[in-house]
Write an enzyme that holds these catalytic residues in place. Structure first.
Site, PDB file in Angstrom:
ATOM      1  N   TYR A  78    -106.416 -14.638 -44.772  1.00  0.00           N
ATOM      2  CA  TYR A  78    -107.092 -15.907 -45.048  1.00  0.00           C
ATOM      3  C   TYR A  78    -107.690 -16.506 -43.781  1.00  0.00           C
ATOM      4  O   TYR A  78    -107.424 -16.048 -42.672  1.00  0.00           O
ATOM      5  CB  TYR A  78    -106.123 -16.900 -45.702  1.00  0.00           C
ATOM      6  N   ARG A 138    -113.416 -13.258 -37.688  1.00  0.00           N
ATOM      7  CA  ARG A 138    -111.962 -13.056 -37.602  1.00  0.00           C
ATOM      8  C   ARG A 138    -111.400 -12.587 -38.943  1.00  0.00           C
ATOM      9  O   ARG A 138    -110.486 -11.767 -38.991  1.00  0.00           O
ATOM     10  CB  ARG A 138    -111.272 -14.340 -37.122  1.00  0.00           C
ATOM     11  N   LEU A 142    -101.935 -15.685 -32.596  1.00  0.00           N
ATOM     12  CA  LEU A 142    -103.281 -15.665 -33.150  1.00  0.00           C
ATOM     13  C   LEU A 142    -104.223 -16.197 -32.069  1.00  0.00           C
ATOM     14  O   LEU A 142    -103.917 -17.198 -31.417  1.00  0.00           O
ATOM     15  CB  LEU A 142    -103.361 -16.573 -34.384  1.00  0.00           C
ATOM     16  N   LYS A 144    -104.459 -12.705 -39.561  1.00  0.00           N
ATOM     17  CA  LYS A 144    -104.188 -13.996 -40.208  1.00  0.00           C
ATOM     18  C   LYS A 144    -103.852 -13.676 -41.663  1.00  0.00           C
ATOM     19  O   LYS A 144    -104.704 -13.720 -42.549  1.00  0.00           O
ATOM     20  CB  LYS A 144    -105.411 -14.902 -40.061  1.00  0.00           C
ATOM     21  N   GLU A 146     -96.533 -19.444 -30.070  1.00  0.00           N
ATOM     22  CA  GLU A 146     -97.428 -20.435 -30.674  1.00  0.00           C
ATOM     23  C   GLU A 146     -96.657 -21.263 -31.684  1.00  0.00           C
ATOM     24  O   GLU A 146     -95.481 -21.004 -31.945  1.00  0.00           O
ATOM     25  CB  GLU A 146     -98.597 -19.722 -31.358  1.00  0.00           C
TER      26      GLU A 146
HETATM   27  N1  PDD Z   1    -103.819 -22.298 -38.656  1.00  0.00           N
HETATM   28  N2  PDD Z   1    -101.705 -19.993 -34.730  1.00  0.00           N
HETATM   29  C1  PDD Z   1    -101.388 -19.924 -36.039  1.00  0.00           C
HETATM   30  C2  PDD Z   1    -100.150 -19.222 -36.443  1.00  0.00           C
HETATM   31  C3  PDD Z   1    -102.239 -20.514 -36.991  1.00  0.00           C
HETATM   32  O1  PDD Z   1    -101.929 -20.416 -38.286  1.00  0.00           O
HETATM   33  C4  PDD Z   1    -103.415 -21.179 -36.554  1.00  0.00           C
HETATM   34  C5  PDD Z   1    -104.362 -21.814 -37.520  1.00  0.00           C
HETATM   35  C6  PDD Z   1    -103.694 -21.240 -35.185  1.00  0.00           C
HETATM   36  C7  PDD Z   1    -104.930 -21.931 -34.654  1.00  0.00           C
HETATM   37  O2  PDD Z   1    -106.102 -21.227 -35.002  1.00  0.00           O
HETATM   38  P1  PDD Z   1    -107.522 -21.945 -35.132  1.00  0.00           P
HETATM   39  O3  PDD Z   1    -107.757 -22.708 -33.862  1.00  0.00           O
HETATM   40  O4  PDD Z   1    -108.483 -20.812 -35.274  1.00  0.00           O
HETATM   41  O5  PDD Z   1    -107.448 -22.835 -36.322  1.00  0.00           O
HETATM   42  C8  PDD Z   1    -102.820 -20.625 -34.308  1.00  0.00           C
HETATM   43  C9  PDD Z   1    -104.672 -22.827 -39.687  1.00  0.00           C
HETATM   44  C10 PDD Z   1    -105.211 -24.164 -39.342  1.00  0.00           C
HETATM   45  C11 PDD Z   1    -103.933 -22.787 -41.001  1.00  0.00           C
HETATM   46  O6  PDD Z   1    -103.004 -21.997 -41.113  1.00  0.00           O
HETATM   47  O7  PDD Z   1    -104.303 -23.500 -41.912  1.00  0.00           O
END
Ligand code: PDD
Length: 287
Positions: free
Chosen positions: A31, A50, A206, A149, A182
């Protein structure tokens, strides 16, 4: 509310997937979460790229090209009459008989759910979040690489439960080697001795799109950025801490476990510059 489901926009109550969907049965899918500002999806190309990378890492062939995915995203936002939106694009392996073999599934299921996304309350950015370091360790990149993801979110959910137990907003996970990775839905930064630190990708994280932008902005500001392997005590002794993701943008952390941190100038400034970057992107995209 309308949902995009396999080529069609349907009312939310009709947006159902089968109990034989391998996304449901095995968490087999991927996703992206995106955010639209004034009708424009910020960094849409990077998110789609991505998504294709995640798909390729699990051997899933997305039956759309990126243009068709983009059109589907915009169609869904418009069907809901939204300008500022949270967008969740999910692609699962699809329906198949019981058993892990992806070959049982003929066609991936494609779902886009959107909802209104206003800015988080200003007071939250002023006050900062309460965060813990979880006991739950982050998936090893050699096991389920966090760069995928994926729909398999139990690792993050276990850490989130720990955060909730302690009335915290987010939990940061260490990897099995005791290095910072993270948050459950965010990347982590900390600032001290005139340097900005963030765990490197090979810690098993991620590569957040927001993280990449913030690193770029900080470097442009002349701040030295160090990506590397850091421990709990490295972050405990920092001057400022913040987390990043698509929806929260740059969010300060004012409490980490038993320690308190000010919402400092670095976090405030990076947040301001990030917002400017969003504005510029939206303006350029319109033109
Ligand atoms: N989450 N690390 C994890 C485990 C995440 O699930 C996310 C994003 C990030 C940050 O990624 P980005 O800057 O590309 O949003 C880091 C999204 C917001 C979610 O799960 O809804």
């Amino acid at each position: 509310m309308y949902v995009y489901l396999n080529d069609r926009i349907v009312p939310a109550e009709d947006a159902v997937v089968s109990v034989f969907d391998h996304g449901f049965l095995y968490g087999d899918g991927i996703y992206e979460t995106m955010r639209a500002y004034n009708g424009i999806v910020f960094m849409i190309d990077e998110h789609i790229e991505r998504l294709f990378r995640s798909a390729s890492l699990i051997g899933l062939k997305i039956p759309y090209d990126s243009q068709k995915l983009k059109s589907a995203i915009y169609e869904t936002i418009q069907a809901n009459g939204l300008e500022n939106a949270y967008i969740r694009l999910t692609i699962s392996r699809g329906c198949g008989s019981l058993g892990l073999d992806p070959e049982f599934c003929q066609k991936p299921s494609i779902v886009i759910i959107v909802k209104e996304q206003k800015d988080y309350p200003k007071a939250l950015y002023k006050k900062g979040l309460k965060v813990i370091i979880a006991q739950t360790r982050r998936n090893l990149k050699e096991a389920i690489n966090p760069r995928i993801k994926s729909l398999n979110f139990l690792n993050n959910i276990l850490a989130k439960l720990e955060a909730k137990e302690k009335n915290a907003n987010e939990a940061i996970m260490l990897n099995v080697y005791g290095k910072l990775t993270e948050g459950t839905i965010s990347n982590v930064f900390f600032y001290k001795n005139n340097m900005l630190f963030t765990p490197s990708i090979d810690c098993g994280i991620l590569d957040g799109i927001t993280r990449g932008i913030v690193i770029g902005i900080a470097k442009k500001q002349g701040i030295e950025v160090k990506e590397g392997k850091f421990t709990k005590s490295d972050i405990y002794t920092s001057q400022e801490i913040f987390i990043t993701n698509t929806t929260m943008e740059v969010m300060p952390v004012s409490e980490l476990d038993e320690n308190k941190y000010p919402v400092g100038e670095i976090s405030k400034n990076l947040r301001k510059l990030y917002r400017q970057k969003v504005k510029t992107y939206i303006r350029n995209y319109r033109n």
